[in-house]
Design a protein around this motif. Structure first.
Motif, PDB file in Angstrom:
ATOM      1  N   LYS A 210       0.706  -1.283   0.040  1.00 15.56           N
ATOM      2  CA  LYS A 210      -0.077   0.091  -0.080  1.00 15.56           C
ATOM      3  C   LYS A 210       0.993   1.189  -0.118  1.00 15.56           C
ATOM      4  O   LYS A 210       0.394   2.340  -0.793  1.00 15.56           O
ATOM      5  CB  LYS A 210      -0.942  -0.341   1.149  1.00 15.56           C
ATOM      6  N   THR A 211       1.930   1.419   0.842  1.00 10.98           N
ATOM      7  CA  THR A 211       2.847   2.506   0.766  1.00 10.98           C
ATOM      8  C   THR A 211       3.361   2.597  -0.475  1.00 10.98           C
ATOM      9  O   THR A 211       3.421   3.884  -0.935  1.00 10.98           O
ATOM     10  CB  THR A 211       3.957   1.970   1.785  1.00 10.98           C
ATOM     11  N   THR A 212       3.908   1.551  -1.285  1.00  8.52           N
ATOM     12  CA  THR A 212       4.215   1.789  -2.787  1.00  8.52           C
ATOM     13  C   THR A 212       3.328   2.319  -3.548  1.00  8.52           C
ATOM     14  O   THR A 212       3.557   3.348  -4.385  1.00  8.52           O
ATOM     15  CB  THR A 212       4.995   0.584  -3.189  1.00  8.52           C
ATOM     16  N   GLU A 213       2.164   2.094  -3.537  1.00  2.86           N
ATOM     17  CA  GLU A 213       1.087   2.466  -4.189  1.00  2.86           C
ATOM     18  C   GLU A 213       0.754   4.020  -4.075  1.00  2.86           C
ATOM     19  O   GLU A 213       0.728   4.936  -5.031  1.00  2.86           O
ATOM     20  CB  GLU A 213      -0.258   1.707  -3.985  1.00  2.86           C
ATOM     21  N   VAL A 214       0.856   4.445  -2.748  1.00  2.00           N
ATOM     22  CA  VAL A 214       0.526   5.981  -2.185  1.00  2.00           C
ATOM     23  C   VAL A 214       1.782   6.490  -2.789  1.00  2.00           C
ATOM     24  O   VAL A 214       1.320   7.841  -3.338  1.00  2.00           O
ATOM     25  CB  VAL A 214       0.348   5.979  -1.112  1.00  2.00           C
ATOM     26  N   VAL A 215       2.988   6.078  -2.720  1.00  2.00           N
ATOM     27  CA  VAL A 215       4.086   7.110  -3.018  1.00  2.00           C
ATOM     28  C   VAL A 215       4.103   7.079  -4.410  1.00  2.00           C
ATOM     29  O   VAL A 215       4.369   7.983  -5.002  1.00  2.00           O
ATOM     30  CB  VAL A 215       5.385   6.312  -2.552  1.00  2.00           C
ATOM     31  N   LEU A 216       3.880   6.116  -5.192  1.00  2.00           N
ATOM     32  CA  LEU A 216       4.273   6.184  -6.711  1.00  2.00           C
ATOM     33  C   LEU A 216       2.773   7.032  -7.215  1.00  2.00           C
ATOM     34  O   LEU A 216       3.192   8.003  -8.286  1.00  2.00           O
ATOM     35  CB  LEU A 216       4.139   4.815  -7.344  1.00  2.00           C
ATOM     36  N   SER A 217       1.746   6.849  -6.915  1.00  3.03           N
ATOM     37  CA  SER A 217       0.860   7.546  -7.367  1.00  3.03           C
ATOM     38  C   SER A 217       0.722   9.042  -7.034  1.00  3.03           C
ATOM     39  O   SER A 217       0.373   9.995  -7.602  1.00  3.03           O
ATOM     40  CB  SER A 217      -0.659   7.227  -6.747  1.00  3.03           C
ATOM     41  N   SER A 218       1.493   9.262  -5.946  1.00  7.76           N
ATOM     42  CA  SER A 218       1.785  10.719  -5.406  1.00  7.76           C
ATOM     43  C   SER A 218       2.573  11.295  -6.198  1.00  7.76           C
ATOM     44  O   SER A 218       2.415  12.570  -6.579  1.00  7.76           O
ATOM     45  CB  SER A 218       2.071  10.855  -3.917  1.00  7.76           C
ATOM     46  N   TYR A 219       3.796  10.692  -6.439  1.00  9.32           N
ATOM     47  CA  TYR A 219       5.042  11.248  -6.978  1.00  9.32           C
ATOM     48  C   TYR A 219       4.585  11.636  -8.555  1.00  9.32           C
ATOM     49  O   TYR A 219       4.876  12.480  -9.521  1.00  9.32           O
ATOM     50  CB  TYR A 219       6.104  10.391  -7.006  1.00  9.32           C
ATOM     51  N   LEU A 243      11.661   9.398   0.327  1.00 16.05           N
ATOM     52  CA  LEU A 243      10.260   9.247   1.048  1.00 16.05           C
ATOM     53  C   LEU A 243       9.932  10.371   2.077  1.00 16.05           C
ATOM     54  O   LEU A 243       8.901  10.212   2.591  1.00 16.05           O
ATOM     55  CB  LEU A 243      10.274   7.888   1.423  1.00 16.05           C
ATOM     56  N   ASP A 244      10.817  11.439   2.148  1.00 17.73           N
ATOM     57  CA  ASP A 244      10.404  12.487   3.040  1.00 17.73           C
ATOM     58  C   ASP A 244      10.482  13.718   2.556  1.00 17.73           C
ATOM     59  O   ASP A 244      10.956  14.781   3.547  1.00 17.73           O
ATOM     60  CB  ASP A 244      11.605  12.186   4.480  1.00 17.73           C
ATOM     61  N   THR A 245      10.140  13.999   1.365  1.00 20.70           N
ATOM     62  CA  THR A 245      10.185  15.086   0.616  1.00 20.70           C
ATOM     63  C   THR A 245       8.989  16.160   1.246  1.00 20.70           C
ATOM     64  O   THR A 245       7.975  15.361   1.713  1.00 20.70           O
ATOM     65  CB  THR A 245      10.028  15.031  -0.887  1.00 20.70           C
ATOM     66  N   LYS A 246       9.108  17.281   1.249  1.00 21.99           N
ATOM     67  CA  LYS A 246       7.972  18.143   1.520  1.00 21.99           C
ATOM     68  C   LYS A 246       6.853  17.860   0.715  1.00 21.99           C
ATOM     69  O   LYS A 246       5.826  17.972   1.115  1.00 21.99           O
ATOM     70  CB  LYS A 246       8.389  19.508   1.532  1.00 21.99           C
ATOM     71  N   TYR A 247       7.102  17.448  -0.545  1.00 17.16           N
ATOM     72  CA  TYR A 247       5.964  17.566  -1.688  1.00 17.16           C
ATOM     73  C   TYR A 247       5.101  15.981  -1.174  1.00 17.16           C
ATOM     74  O   TYR A 247       4.177  16.219  -1.018  1.00 17.16           O
ATOM     75  CB  TYR A 247       6.680  17.041  -2.980  1.00 17.16           C
ATOM     76  N   GLY A 275      11.515  19.747  11.025  1.00 18.09           N
ATOM     77  CA  GLY A 275      11.311  20.940  10.142  1.00 18.09           C
ATOM     78  C   GLY A 275      10.023  20.682   9.039  1.00 18.09           C
ATOM     79  O   GLY A 275       9.591  21.678   8.378  1.00 18.09           O
ATOM     80  N   LYS A 276       9.818  19.337   8.622  1.00 16.86           N
ATOM     81  CA  LYS A 276       9.141  19.081   7.534  1.00 16.86           C
ATOM     82  C   LYS A 276       7.566  18.730   8.065  1.00 16.86           C
ATOM     83  O   LYS A 276       6.691  18.326   7.279  1.00 16.86           O
ATOM     84  CB  LYS A 276       9.530  17.963   6.886  1.00 16.86           C
TER      85      LYS A 276
END
Length: 298
Positions: A210-219, A243-247, A275-276
């Motif tokens: 699920k994490t892979t799905e969320v990260v890829l679809s977000s990017y 995996l810790d970008t502000k975006y 900070g993020k």
């Protein structure tokens, strides 16, 4: 015409980055809204105390942590206990798989036997103090109640994994801790089972899948129309793909998903995530994170 179409596609893409048509149910006790991140004691802060033991949870709680990150395994007599590994070889003076022992038998072993402190000493190898054993989850809830947040990772797979997940769900219901417990697992089958039986009343984090799905679809920018059925993201420190970008953190929050990072053990990394505006930091060194919290609150 070609330039117009290209500009139109870019404009639509950009608009989608600021849109969200399917938000998750917000886990309000975990979602920090920019406040200092929750301090999670990873396995009870395993660089300071023997991991996942009653001693570790008591000591880290006394230090002032907000939350525990722990794991559960099923015992031979059907108890769910705070234990990471499938066997007890790496942490105790015994050997064998957890599932082959009853909980009473498990408690006979010294779970501080192989622990080394920050100075490389072994303070519990020959000093069997109280609490050097895993806790039954019901005892963990009984002792700490709703005074902390819990992130609990169901480690077993297959039939034992589903049984562990159901026992955990029932225990959370019994102690009315639905708003305090994050259900986690690397195994998506365990989490899908929990989604099915809980009907949206508990906090569920993303599995690796699920994490892979969320990260890829977000990017890639097509997350706006997606429903993930996930309330919190427990993200590992990963060097190759950031995996810790502000975006990415913005994208998680846009969907009302809390985001916590593990395992963060240096002040430099902690300051970066603070900070993020992340929601939680999971660490073996709660002493360092609590020190930063105190300094920032002056």
């Amino acid at each position: 015409m070609g330039l117009f179409l290209f500009v139109l596609i870019v404009v639509i893409y950009v608009l989608f980055q600021f849109s969200c048509f399917k938000k998750e149910k917000k886990a309000r006790k975990i979602y920090r809204n920019g406040d200092f991140p929750l301090v999670f004691a990873h396995r009870g802060s395993s660089h300071l105390y023997p991991e996942n033991t009653e001693l570790a949870f008591i000591k880290s709680f006394e230090m002032g942590v907000d939350a525990f990150e722990t794991d559960i395994r099923l015992t031979k007599d059907g108890k769910i206990i705070t234990q990471h590994n499938e066997d007890i070889d790496e942490t105790t003076n015994g050997t064998g798989k957890v599932i082959d022992y009853t909980f009473d038998e498990i408690k006979e072993f010294n779970f501080g036997y192989r622990f080394k402190d920050l100075n490389g000493n072994s303070p519990y190898a020959d000093n069997r103090v109280s609490g050097l054993y895993p806790m039954e989850v019901s005892s963990l809830f009984e002792k700490f109640g709703d005074s902390v947040i819990y992130s609990i990772d169901v480690k077993d797979n297959g039939e034992n994994g589903l049984k562990s997940a159901e026992l955990l769900y029932n225990c959370v219901k019994e102690y009315r801790l639905e708003k305090n417990v994050i259900f986690s697992s690397f195994n998506e089958d365990n989490l899908e089972f929990l989604r099915k039986i809980s009907k949206g009343e508990i906090i569920i984090s993303g599995s690796l899948k699920k994490t892979t799905e969320v990260v890829l679809s977000s990017y890639l920018g097509f997350d706006s129309f997606k429903k993930y059925n996930t309330n919190a993201m427990m993200i590992p420190k990963f060097e190759k793909l950031p995996l810790d970008t502000k975006y990415l953190i913005y994208k998680f929050h846009k969907h009302n998903m809390a985001v916590c990072y593990w395992t963060i053990n240096t002040e430099k990394e902690m300051k970066k995530l603070i900070g993020k505006k992340v929601d939680g930091i999971i660490t073996d060194r709660v002493d360092l994170l609590l020190k930063l919290k105190k300094e920032l609150n002056k």
